[in-house]
Design an enzyme around this catalytic site. Structure first.
Site, PDB file in Angstrom:
ATOM      1  N   TYR A  49     -11.524 -15.069  38.697  1.00 18.60           N
ATOM      2  CA  TYR A  49     -12.279 -14.368  37.642  1.00 18.60           C
ATOM      3  C   TYR A  49     -11.403 -14.074  36.418  1.00 18.60           C
ATOM      4  O   TYR A  49     -11.680 -13.117  35.688  1.00 18.60           O
ATOM      5  CB  TYR A  49     -12.868 -13.075  38.207  1.00 18.60           C
ATOM      6  CG  TYR A  49     -14.130 -13.300  39.030  1.00 18.60           C
ATOM      7  CD1 TYR A  49     -15.248 -13.927  38.477  1.00 18.60           C
ATOM      8  CD2 TYR A  49     -14.224 -12.858  40.348  1.00 18.60           C
ATOM      9  CE1 TYR A  49     -16.407 -14.127  39.221  1.00 18.60           C
ATOM     10  CE2 TYR A  49     -15.379 -13.055  41.100  1.00 18.60           C
ATOM     11  CZ  TYR A  49     -16.468 -13.689  40.524  1.00 18.60           C
ATOM     12  OH  TYR A  49     -17.626 -13.880  41.246  1.00 18.60           O
ATOM     13  N   PHE A  57     -16.068  -4.353  33.896  1.00 20.46           N
ATOM     14  CA  PHE A  57     -16.499  -4.564  35.279  1.00 20.46           C
ATOM     15  C   PHE A  57     -15.477  -5.333  36.113  1.00 20.46           C
ATOM     16  O   PHE A  57     -15.696  -5.559  37.302  1.00 20.46           O
ATOM     17  CB  PHE A  57     -17.857  -5.281  35.316  1.00 20.46           C
ATOM     18  CG  PHE A  57     -17.883  -6.656  34.690  1.00 20.46           C
ATOM     19  CD1 PHE A  57     -17.496  -7.775  35.417  1.00 20.46           C
ATOM     20  CD2 PHE A  57     -18.295  -6.829  33.372  1.00 20.46           C
ATOM     21  CE1 PHE A  57     -17.514  -9.046  34.849  1.00 20.46           C
ATOM     22  CE2 PHE A  57     -18.327  -8.101  32.794  1.00 20.46           C
ATOM     23  CZ  PHE A  57     -17.928  -9.209  33.539  1.00 20.46           C
ATOM     24  N   ARG A  85     -26.916 -23.482  38.720  1.00 19.97           N
ATOM     25  CA  ARG A  85     -27.122 -22.283  37.863  1.00 19.97           C
ATOM     26  C   ARG A  85     -28.609 -21.950  37.788  1.00 19.97           C
ATOM     27  O   ARG A  85     -28.998 -20.788  37.793  1.00 19.97           O
ATOM     28  CB  ARG A  85     -26.571 -22.507  36.453  1.00 19.97           C
ATOM     29  CG  ARG A  85     -25.075 -22.703  36.359  1.00 19.97           C
ATOM     30  CD  ARG A  85     -24.265 -21.457  36.578  1.00 19.97           C
ATOM     31  NE  ARG A  85     -24.463 -20.423  35.607  1.00 19.97           N
ATOM     32  CZ  ARG A  85     -23.705 -19.326  35.543  1.00 19.97           C
ATOM     33  NH1 ARG A  85     -22.711 -19.127  36.392  1.00 19.97           N
ATOM     34  NH2 ARG A  85     -23.936 -18.407  34.651  1.00 19.97           N
ATOM     35  N   THR A  91     -27.622 -13.831  35.772  1.00 16.46           N
ATOM     36  CA  THR A  91     -26.590 -12.972  36.371  1.00 16.46           C
ATOM     37  C   THR A  91     -27.174 -11.637  36.830  1.00 16.46           C
ATOM     38  O   THR A  91     -26.861 -11.143  37.914  1.00 16.46           O
ATOM     39  CB  THR A  91     -25.460 -12.705  35.341  1.00 16.46           C
ATOM     40  OG1 THR A  91     -24.993 -13.965  34.859  1.00 16.46           O
ATOM     41  CG2 THR A  91     -24.327 -11.920  35.954  1.00 16.46           C
ATOM     42  N   ARG A 102     -31.135 -15.226  43.036  1.00 21.67           N
ATOM     43  CA  ARG A 102     -30.907 -13.832  42.633  1.00 21.67           C
ATOM     44  C   ARG A 102     -32.228 -13.086  42.413  1.00 21.67           C
ATOM     45  O   ARG A 102     -32.345 -11.904  42.737  1.00 21.67           O
ATOM     46  CB  ARG A 102     -30.044 -13.798  41.377  1.00 21.67           C
ATOM     47  CG  ARG A 102     -28.582 -14.143  41.675  1.00 21.67           C
ATOM     48  CD  ARG A 102     -27.831 -14.473  40.406  1.00 21.67           C
ATOM     49  NE  ARG A 102     -26.383 -14.542  40.595  1.00 21.67           N
ATOM     50  CZ  ARG A 102     -25.538 -14.974  39.666  1.00 21.67           C
ATOM     51  NH1 ARG A 102     -25.995 -15.381  38.490  1.00 21.67           N
ATOM     52  NH2 ARG A 102     -24.249 -15.005  39.900  1.00 21.67           N
ATOM     53  N   HIS A 115     -22.283 -17.055  43.549  1.00 24.68           N
ATOM     54  CA  HIS A 115     -21.539 -17.528  42.367  1.00 24.68           C
ATOM     55  C   HIS A 115     -21.726 -19.028  42.242  1.00 24.68           C
ATOM     56  O   HIS A 115     -21.731 -19.746  43.247  1.00 24.68           O
ATOM     57  CB  HIS A 115     -20.039 -17.237  42.534  1.00 24.68           C
ATOM     58  CG  HIS A 115     -19.176 -17.983  41.541  1.00 24.68           C
ATOM     59  ND1 HIS A 115     -18.904 -17.486  40.286  1.00 24.68           N
ATOM     60  CD2 HIS A 115     -18.579 -19.207  41.596  1.00 24.68           C
ATOM     61  CE1 HIS A 115     -18.160 -18.375  39.626  1.00 24.68           C
ATOM     62  NE2 HIS A 115     -17.944 -19.425  40.395  1.00 24.68           N
ATOM     63  N   GLU A 126     -12.099 -24.371  39.616  1.00 22.52           N
ATOM     64  CA  GLU A 126     -12.537 -23.422  40.642  1.00 22.52           C
ATOM     65  C   GLU A 126     -12.490 -24.063  42.032  1.00 22.52           C
ATOM     66  O   GLU A 126     -12.043 -23.443  42.996  1.00 22.52           O
ATOM     67  CB  GLU A 126     -13.961 -22.944  40.346  1.00 22.52           C
ATOM     68  CG  GLU A 126     -14.037 -22.041  39.132  1.00 22.52           C
ATOM     69  CD  GLU A 126     -15.427 -21.450  38.922  1.00 22.52           C
ATOM     70  OE1 GLU A 126     -16.356 -21.804  39.680  1.00 22.52           O
ATOM     71  OE2 GLU A 126     -15.579 -20.635  38.004  1.00 22.52           O
TER      72      GLU A 126
HETATM   73  P1  IDP Z   1     -22.238 -15.375  36.566  1.00 17.25           P
HETATM   74  O1  IDP Z   1     -21.837 -15.017  37.983  1.00 17.25           O
HETATM   75  O2  IDP Z   1     -23.736 -15.446  36.419  1.00 17.25           O
HETATM   76  O3  IDP Z   1     -21.538 -16.598  36.036  1.00 17.25           O
HETATM   77  P2  IDP Z   1     -20.422 -13.825  34.893  1.00 17.25           P
HETATM   78  O4  IDP Z   1     -20.765 -13.329  33.519  1.00 17.25           O
HETATM   79  O5  IDP Z   1     -19.473 -14.964  35.002  1.00 17.25           O
HETATM   80  O6  IDP Z   1     -21.802 -14.148  35.638  1.00 17.25           O
HETATM   81  O7  IDP Z   1     -19.851 -12.584  35.703  1.00 17.25           O
HETATM   82  C1  IDP Z   1     -19.214 -12.779  36.936  1.00 17.25           C
HETATM   83  C2  IDP Z   1     -19.735 -11.762  37.918  1.00 17.25           C
HETATM   84  O8  IDP Z   1     -19.324 -10.463  37.495  1.00 17.25           O
HETATM   85  C3  IDP Z   1     -21.273 -11.668  38.006  1.00 17.25           C
HETATM   86  O9  IDP Z   1     -21.818 -12.589  38.889  1.00 17.25           O
HETATM   87  C4  IDP Z   1     -21.451 -10.251  38.484  1.00 17.25           C
HETATM   88  O10 IDP Z   1     -21.277 -10.161  39.906  1.00 17.25           O
HETATM   89  C5  IDP Z   1     -20.308  -9.506  37.816  1.00 17.25           C
HETATM   90  N1  IDP Z   1     -20.737  -8.860  36.571  1.00 17.25           N
HETATM   91  C6  IDP Z   1     -20.979  -9.461  35.383  1.00 17.25           C
HETATM   92  N2  IDP Z   1     -21.339  -8.562  34.453  1.00 17.25           N
HETATM   93  C7  IDP Z   1     -21.325  -7.357  35.076  1.00 17.25           C
HETATM   94  C8  IDP Z   1     -21.608  -6.032  34.652  1.00 17.25           C
HETATM   95  O11 IDP Z   1     -21.946  -5.756  33.494  1.00 17.25           O
HETATM   96  N3  IDP Z   1     -21.476  -5.052  35.601  1.00 17.25           N
HETATM   97  C9  IDP Z   1     -21.110  -5.304  36.884  1.00 17.25           C
HETATM   98  N4  IDP Z   1     -20.833  -6.542  37.315  1.00 17.25           N
HETATM   99  C10 IDP Z   1     -20.936  -7.556  36.430  1.00 17.25           C
HETATM  100 MG    MG Z   2     -19.532 -16.924  35.664  1.00 18.58          MG
END
Ligand code: IDP
Ligand code: MG
Length: 150
Positions: A49, A57, A85, A91, A102, A115, A126
């Protein structure tokens, strides 16, 4: 052929949803080419990450993803990244459409069960964090021509 990393996150493993999530992705016709269960440590989570380092977060995300075992998988096929996706959904589960993983199975932003790599460039990096090259298998699938158009 395009490949993408999928993680069945700790919340989904704890809830007994691993099979359902893998099955929904297999159902698209994408080919499952690698699969394992593991518990991520902090170093691995921070690397996976790294683009989120410094975000509010980030710490909670690292703690969550290392809190319990997860299932890691690689799916292969045309537009694998985009298709995974789409099946995962947004997300934020509140924004994710019904019928998506989701949208159907999650409620919270952090506990969003799955993920998937967000680009072809990121997917290869990854995958290499979770799997050695020998662990990503190459095999012929029965009935391929009924799934992938030539
Ligand atoms: P994604 O998993 O849909 O690609 P990303 O923006 O890459 O989303 O964020 C990675 C992970 O971080 C998300 O799947 C989620 O679990 C967590 N996450 C993202 N934004 C937030 C937030 O605003 N609060 C809490 N957790 C978050
Ligand atoms: Mg992501």
């Amino acid at each position: 052929m395009e490949r993408t990393l999928v993680l069945v996150k700790p919340d989904a493993v704890q809830r007994g949803l691993s099979g359902d999530i893998i099955s929904r992705l297999e159902g698209t016709g994408l080919k499952l080419v690698a699969l394992k269960m593991l518990q991520m440590d902090r170093e691995m989570a921070e690397r996976h990450y790294s683009i989120h380092r410094g975000k509010p977060f980030f710490e909670g995300l690292v703690q969550f993803i290392t809190s319990s075992p997860l299932v890691a998988a690689v799916f292969e096929g045309p537009k694998a990244v985009e298709i995974v996706r789409k099946v995962m959904g947004e997300t934020d589960p509140a924004q994710a459409a019904p019928g998506t993983i989701r949208g159907d199975l999650a409620l919270g932003m952090r506990r969003n069960v799955v993920h998937g790599s967000d680009s072809v460039e990121n997917s290869e990096q990854e995958i290499s964090l979770f799997f050695s090259p020998e662990e990503v298998l190459s095999y012929e699938r029965h009935g391929e021509r009924w799934i992938i158009e030539s």
